[in-house]
Design a protein around this motif. Structure first.
Motif, PDB file in Angstrom:
ATOM      1  N   VAL A  64       0.831  -1.209   0.000  1.00 37.38           N
ATOM      2  CA  VAL A  64       0.000   0.000   0.000  1.00 37.38           C
ATOM      3  C   VAL A  64       0.865   1.257   0.000  1.00 37.38           C
ATOM      4  CG1 VAL A  64      -1.659   1.343   1.347  1.00 37.38           C
ATOM      5  CG2 VAL A  64      -1.966  -1.134   1.108  1.00 37.38           C
ATOM      6  N   VAL A 122       1.259   4.205  -3.116  1.00 38.90           N
ATOM      7  CA  VAL A 122       1.009   5.637  -2.931  1.00 38.90           C
ATOM      8  C   VAL A 122       2.272   6.448  -3.208  1.00 38.90           C
ATOM      9  CG1 VAL A 122       0.310   7.398  -1.269  1.00 38.90           C
ATOM     10  CG2 VAL A 122      -0.816   5.158  -1.253  1.00 38.90           C
ATOM     11  N   THR A 151      -3.712   3.796  -5.631  1.00 38.86           N
ATOM     12  CA  THR A 151      -3.901   4.713  -4.503  1.00 38.86           C
ATOM     13  C   THR A 151      -5.381   4.955  -4.228  1.00 38.86           C
ATOM     14  OG1 THR A 151      -1.805   5.842  -4.909  1.00 38.86           O
ATOM     15  CG2 THR A 151      -3.466   7.055  -3.663  1.00 38.86           C
ATOM     16  N   LEU A 152      -6.161   5.188  -5.278  1.00 36.74           N
ATOM     17  CA  LEU A 152      -7.604   5.410  -5.101  1.00 36.74           C
ATOM     18  C   LEU A 152      -8.278   4.179  -4.502  1.00 36.74           C
ATOM     19  CD1 LEU A 152      -8.469   7.321  -8.418  1.00 36.74           C
ATOM     20  CD2 LEU A 152      -8.332   8.256  -6.096  1.00 36.74           C
ATOM     21  N   PHE A 162      -6.841   1.736  -2.629  1.00 36.29           N
ATOM     22  CA  PHE A 162      -6.429   1.543  -1.234  1.00 36.29           C
ATOM     23  C   PHE A 162      -7.047   2.618  -0.328  1.00 36.29           C
ATOM     24  CE2 PHE A 162      -2.508  -0.670  -3.022  1.00 36.29           C
ATOM     25  CZ  PHE A 162      -2.942  -1.928  -2.638  1.00 36.29           C
ATOM     26  N   ALA A 163      -7.112   3.865  -0.822  1.00 41.81           N
ATOM     27  CA  ALA A 163      -7.689   4.944  -0.018  1.00 41.81           C
ATOM     28  C   ALA A 163      -9.172   4.699   0.242  1.00 41.81           C
ATOM     29  CB  ALA A 163      -7.485   6.285  -0.723  1.00 41.81           C
ATOM     30  N   SER A 164      -9.872   4.179  -0.752  1.00 44.10           N
ATOM     31  CA  SER A 164     -11.298   3.908  -0.569  1.00 44.10           C
ATOM     32  C   SER A 164     -11.541   2.823   0.459  1.00 44.10           C
ATOM     33  CB  SER A 164     -11.931   3.501  -1.912  1.00 44.10           C
ATOM     34  OG  SER A 164     -11.452   2.230  -2.321  1.00 44.10           O
ATOM     35  N   GLY A 178      -9.663   2.611   3.090  1.00 39.71           N
ATOM     36  CA  GLY A 178      -9.202   3.163   4.363  1.00 39.71           C
ATOM     37  C   GLY A 178      -7.988   2.462   4.919  1.00 39.71           C
ATOM     38  N   ASP A 179      -7.059   2.096   4.038  1.00 42.63           N
ATOM     39  CA  ASP A 179      -5.948   1.255   4.472  1.00 42.63           C
ATOM     40  C   ASP A 179      -4.594   1.861   4.108  1.00 42.63           C
ATOM     41  OD1 ASP A 179      -4.884  -1.005   5.657  1.00 42.63           O
ATOM     42  OD2 ASP A 179      -4.843  -2.145   3.795  1.00 42.63           O
ATOM     43  N   VAL A 180      -4.458   3.190   4.226  1.00 36.60           N
ATOM     44  CA  VAL A 180      -3.213   3.851   3.821  1.00 36.60           C
ATOM     45  C   VAL A 180      -2.548   4.529   5.020  1.00 36.60           C
ATOM     46  CG1 VAL A 180      -2.165   5.585   2.323  1.00 36.60           C
ATOM     47  CG2 VAL A 180      -4.143   4.281   1.515  1.00 36.60           C
ATOM     48  N   TRP A 198      -0.708   7.220   5.788  1.00 36.51           N
ATOM     49  CA  TRP A 198      -0.361   8.391   4.977  1.00 36.51           C
ATOM     50  C   TRP A 198       0.969   9.017   5.367  1.00 36.51           C
ATOM     51  CZ3 TRP A 198      -2.651   9.009   0.576  1.00 36.51           C
ATOM     52  CH2 TRP A 198      -3.958   8.568   0.389  1.00 36.51           C
TER      53      TRP A 198
END
Length: 242
Positions: free
Chosen positions: A43, A47, A181-182, A184-186, A188-190, A192
């Motif tokens: 992940v 990103v 990235t989109l 994984f972000a959707s 909620g597993d990043v 940041w």
């Protein structure tokens, strides 16, 4: 993010800037130095490759070769990366680790032996290009690599010239990283903060590697990349057995 991680991720960026390969080291580095799981490493790498892909594109625009007319490949790479990201979430951690290790092993063998040899050049377009983009996006997101590791040998087998496949593989990093990235972000597993630090270190290293590219022996660095792929594969397999 430790200083050692920053230095090694910058070194990965330098390798990418010099020979176009090196992103495969991101996941093992994050696992070893930051205690990340293989899934978290994939992940973060996905990103981090987004910003470095933009920098890489800016650098490679000055190089020979063109990605123009390859819209089918680039457009298909994004949904391929989304599917790869979903596969990462659905795959058991141990199985994912082994899959990545096998990918590194195969890529290292191909790199060391300089496979595939460039044969007759052919135009790569239409459904074949779109299929190649889909496979590249999926495999890159699944293994946490930036794109060239999968795209370069596949495009060579398809008959694309060296200059054009280098250019296309570099540009493809952006839709691949964006799609992953989109996804994984959707979910909620990043992480940041770690992703941002990795991204900054990658970009700095990439700029340095680009400056050194004309002063180093590319073949030697590619052999080094092959050895590093095998070392990464061994580490991943040992990790899976723990």
């Amino acid at each position: 993010m430790s200083l050692a991680t920053i230095v090694l991720v910058a070194a990965v960026g330098a390798l990418i800037g010099a020979v176009g390969l090196g992103g495969f080291l991101m996941v093992p580095i994050l696992m070893l130095l930051e205690g990340a799981s293989v899934r978290q490493g994939v992940v973060v790498a996905a990103v981090a490759f987004l910003a470095s892909g933009v920098v890489s594109l800016a650098l490679w625009r000055r190089q020979p070769g063109s990605a123009r007319g390859r819209g089918g490949f680039l457009l298909a790479a994004a949904p391929g990366a989304v599917l790869g990201a979903l596969a990462v979430q659905a795959t058991v951690e141990g199985v994912l680790t082994v899959l990545i290790a096998l990918g590194f092993t195969a890529a290292g063998i191909a790199e060391w032996l300089e496979w595939p040899r460039q044969g007759r050049e052919r135009e790569v377009a239409g459904p074949a290009a779109a299929g190649g983009g889909l496979v590249t996006g999926f495999a890159s997101a699944l293994t946490g690599t930036s794109g060239p590791m999968v795209a370069m040998p596949m495009l060579a087998w398809a008959g694309m010239s060296l200059r054009d496949r280098v250019a296309l593989a570099q540009v493809a990093q952006i839709p691949i990283a964006l799609g992953a990235t989109l996804a994984f972000a959707s979910l909620g597993d990043v992480p940041w903060l770690l992703a941002a630090g990795s991204s900054a270190a990658l970009c700095v290293g990439l700029l340095g590697g680009a400056l050194l590219a004309r002063r180093v022996q590319v073949r030697g660095l590619r052999r080094l990349a092959a050895v590093l792929m095998w070392c990464a594969a061994i580490f991943m397999l040992l990790k899976a057995s723990w």
